[in-house]
Every structure is written in C-alpha cells, then in structure tokens.
Design an enzyme around this catalytic site. Structure first.
Site, short mmCIF file in Angstrom:
data_model
loop_
_atom_site.label_atom_id
_atom_site.label_comp_id
_atom_site.label_asym_id
_atom_site.label_seq_id
_atom_site.Cartn_x
_atom_site.Cartn_y
_atom_site.Cartn_z
N ASN A 6 45.57 39.72 43.99
CA ASN A 6 44.69 39.05 42.92
C ASN A 6 43.90 40.34 42.48
O ASN A 6 43.09 40.25 43.19
CB ASN A 6 44.44 37.78 43.25
CG ASN A 6 43.56 37.44 42.32
OD1 ASN A 6 43.35 38.00 41.29
ND2 ASN A 6 42.91 36.02 42.40
N LYS A 8 42.68 40.34 40.10
CA LYS A 8 41.02 40.32 39.23
C LYS A 8 41.42 41.39 38.32
O LYS A 8 41.97 41.19 37.53
CB LYS A 8 40.18 40.11 39.88
CG LYS A 8 40.69 39.09 41.54
CD LYS A 8 38.95 38.43 42.31
CE LYS A 8 39.13 38.22 43.51
NZ LYS A 8 38.14 37.36 43.98
N HIS A 88 42.49 28.66 40.34
CA HIS A 88 41.30 29.68 40.99
C HIS A 88 40.38 29.67 40.71
O HIS A 88 39.32 28.82 40.02
CB HIS A 88 42.27 31.10 40.81
CG HIS A 88 40.66 31.98 41.86
ND1 HIS A 88 40.11 32.40 41.93
CD2 HIS A 88 42.11 33.12 42.90
CE1 HIS A 88 39.14 33.57 42.67
NE2 HIS A 88 40.93 33.50 43.33
N GLU A 90 37.35 30.92 40.98
CA GLU A 90 36.67 32.29 39.57
C GLU A 90 36.89 30.61 38.29
O GLU A 90 36.16 30.73 37.22
CB GLU A 90 37.31 33.47 39.48
CG GLU A 90 36.04 34.07 41.02
CD GLU A 90 36.89 35.12 41.21
OE1 GLU A 90 37.99 35.55 41.24
OE2 GLU A 90 36.59 35.59 42.52
N GLU A 157 41.57 28.41 49.84
CA GLU A 157 40.76 29.70 49.37
C GLU A 157 38.91 29.16 49.87
O GLU A 157 39.14 28.55 48.16
CB GLU A 157 40.98 30.01 47.97
CG GLU A 157 42.51 31.04 48.35
CD GLU A 157 42.09 31.87 47.09
OE1 GLU A 157 41.85 33.29 47.66
OE2 GLU A 157 41.72 32.03 46.51
N GLY A 163 35.42 36.80 48.14
CA GLY A 163 34.53 38.19 47.99
C GLY A 163 32.96 38.72 48.34
O GLY A 163 32.10 39.26 48.23
N SER A 193 38.30 36.89 52.38
CA SER A 193 37.82 37.79 52.97
C SER A 193 38.65 38.25 53.79
O SER A 193 38.59 39.42 55.07
CB SER A 193 36.55 38.06 53.24
OG SER A 193 35.75 37.43 52.76
C1 PEP Z 1 40.94 35.53 45.55
O1 PEP Z 1 39.42 36.03 44.84
O2 PEP Z 1 41.62 35.18 45.62
C2 PEP Z 1 40.81 36.34 46.67
C3 PEP Z 1 40.58 35.63 48.30
O3 PEP Z 1 39.42 37.04 47.39
P1 PEP Z 1 38.90 37.93 48.28
O4 PEP Z 1 39.88 38.87 49.13
O5 PEP Z 1 38.25 39.52 48.14
O6 PEP Z 1 37.91 37.08 49.38
#
Ligand code: PEP
Length: 229
Positions: A6, A8, A88, A90, A157, A163, A193
C-alpha cells in the site's frame, strides 16, 4: 502467502513505473506461489504487465457522476482494475468514512465483482482493554459486510502498529487471527509495521495468510526481499 503493498500518498506515475520494473525483475528471479498486490496512488494507475495484481486504494461507489475529487468504476475500467482496498483505518479516521459508507462501498464493488481487500483494526485504547474488547471492536467493523463474499481478503491492522515501527507481537497477532478465523473463512492478512526483518516470524503464525505492508513496501528492492524472505 499474499503480499500487498500500500503506497498510500507516496510515489508518482514515473516512480511507480520504475518500481514495477524493479520488482518484476527481482521477483522473476525466483519461482514462487506467492501472490503480490500493488496499490499505488490513483494517478499512477495503468495497464502494467507482471506477476502481480494492481489494485486501487480507494474509489467512489459509482460508475461516474458528480463526485468532485473522486474516481469511479469508469476510471478503473480504463486500466482493467478490479481490485480495491476498502476500510483502511486512515480512510476511516482521517477521511471520516463511517461503517455505513464503508459497507456501501463494499456492496457496490462486490456487485461489480471486484476482489476486495477489506481492512479492520482497533485503536490502542481498545487493545489495552483486552482481547474481548478487541474482538467486539473488530467484529463491529463487519457490520453491513458480506463476509461470505468469494473475492474477499481481510486485513487485520491494529491502528497503533501502522506506520509506527511497532508491530503487534506474535502472541497478539496469533490470538487475534485465531479468534477472527472463527468468523472469517477468507484469507486473513496482518498489517502494521511489517518489514524484511520481522516477515519470517510473522509469516509462520497460524492463520496468517499474508501481509499488508505500507512503509516497507515503498522501496521496490526492500519489498522484493520481504516477499522473497
Ligand atoms: C498500512 O497502512 O496498511 C500499513 C500496514 O502500514 P505500515 O506497514 O507502514 O505500518
């Protein structure tokens, strides 16, 4: 295993093209049954060739129309896109998408036969209340969602792990995925992460069918080494 990248709001049309060239070259070197998905920003969508599926991070649940700033089915069809990320955190938190609007989007793209990568996750204050509170929260994010949809992939998640560089522990991922498996009989990804260092450990956890990767997917070589683990 499923590996989803992803981007973003990162990468341009030009850097996405370069990324895909590098990734394709790297992944071509190894034979693998793994499935790779790339979700670039909407401006970088194109008809790319390769052993991966290109998806869109978001779209409006309409074929076309007066939805300023959004793209709809017509714009996706131009590039043969039939995979979408929905729910998601976000988008739920920053863009204010309610469960109702997430469910409406899901129903629209389900009806259009899209493969849907559907995200759920709890904030830290819920995690701190314990496993029962976490499951209650996660299950509430399936309200209005057809969990029997054949082209559904679910990504768990935890918001506090996205992040932040702080992945959930193996124990937290294992117990949450095991509990989710009671309800969700579809592929279950973990996201938060994930990187080239922790992928080996995470990929061995029971009921983890893949990973959704943000930060560690932005560099093609790094993402390729994660996929090739
Ligand atoms: C995400 O936003 O889907 C995600 C998993 O981000 P990160 O790997 O940066 O934690």
């Amino acid at each position: 295993m499923i590996f989803a990248a992803n981007f973003k709001t990162n990468h341009t049309r030009a850097t996405t093209k370069h990324y895909i060239e590098v990734l394709t070259q790297k992944l071509h070197a190894e034979k693998s049954d793994d499935r790779v998905y790339i979700f670039p920003p909407a401006t970088a969508l194109d008809r790319f060739e390769g052993a991966f599926t290109l998806g869109v991070q978001n779209a409006y649940p309409a074929v076309n129309g007066a939805y300023t700033g959004e793209i709809g089915l017509e714009q996706l069809e131009e590039f043969g896109i039939n995979t979408i990320l929905i729910g998601h955190s976000e988008r739920r938190q920053i863009l204010g998408e309610s469960q109702e609007s997430v469910a409406q989007k899901f129903a629209f793209f389900q009806e259009k036969g899209f493969e849907i990568l559907y995200c759920i996750g709890e904030p830290l204050e819920i995690r701190e209340r314990g496993d029962e509170a976490v499951m209650r929260h996660l299950l509430s994010q399936f309200e209005g969602i057809d969990v029997g949809y054949e082209k559904l992939i679910v990504a768990y998640e935890p918001i506090w792990a996205i992040g932040t560089g702080r992945s959930a522990t193996v124990k937290e991922i294992a117990s949450t995925h095991e509990a989710l498996r009671q309800t969700i009989k579809k592929p279950l990804l973990y996201g938060g992460s994930v990187n080239a260092e922790n992928i080996k450990e995470i990929s061995k956890i029971a009921f983890v069918d893949g990973v959704l990767v943000g930060s560690a997917s932005l560099d093609a070589e790094r993402f390729a080494s994660l996929v090739l683990r």
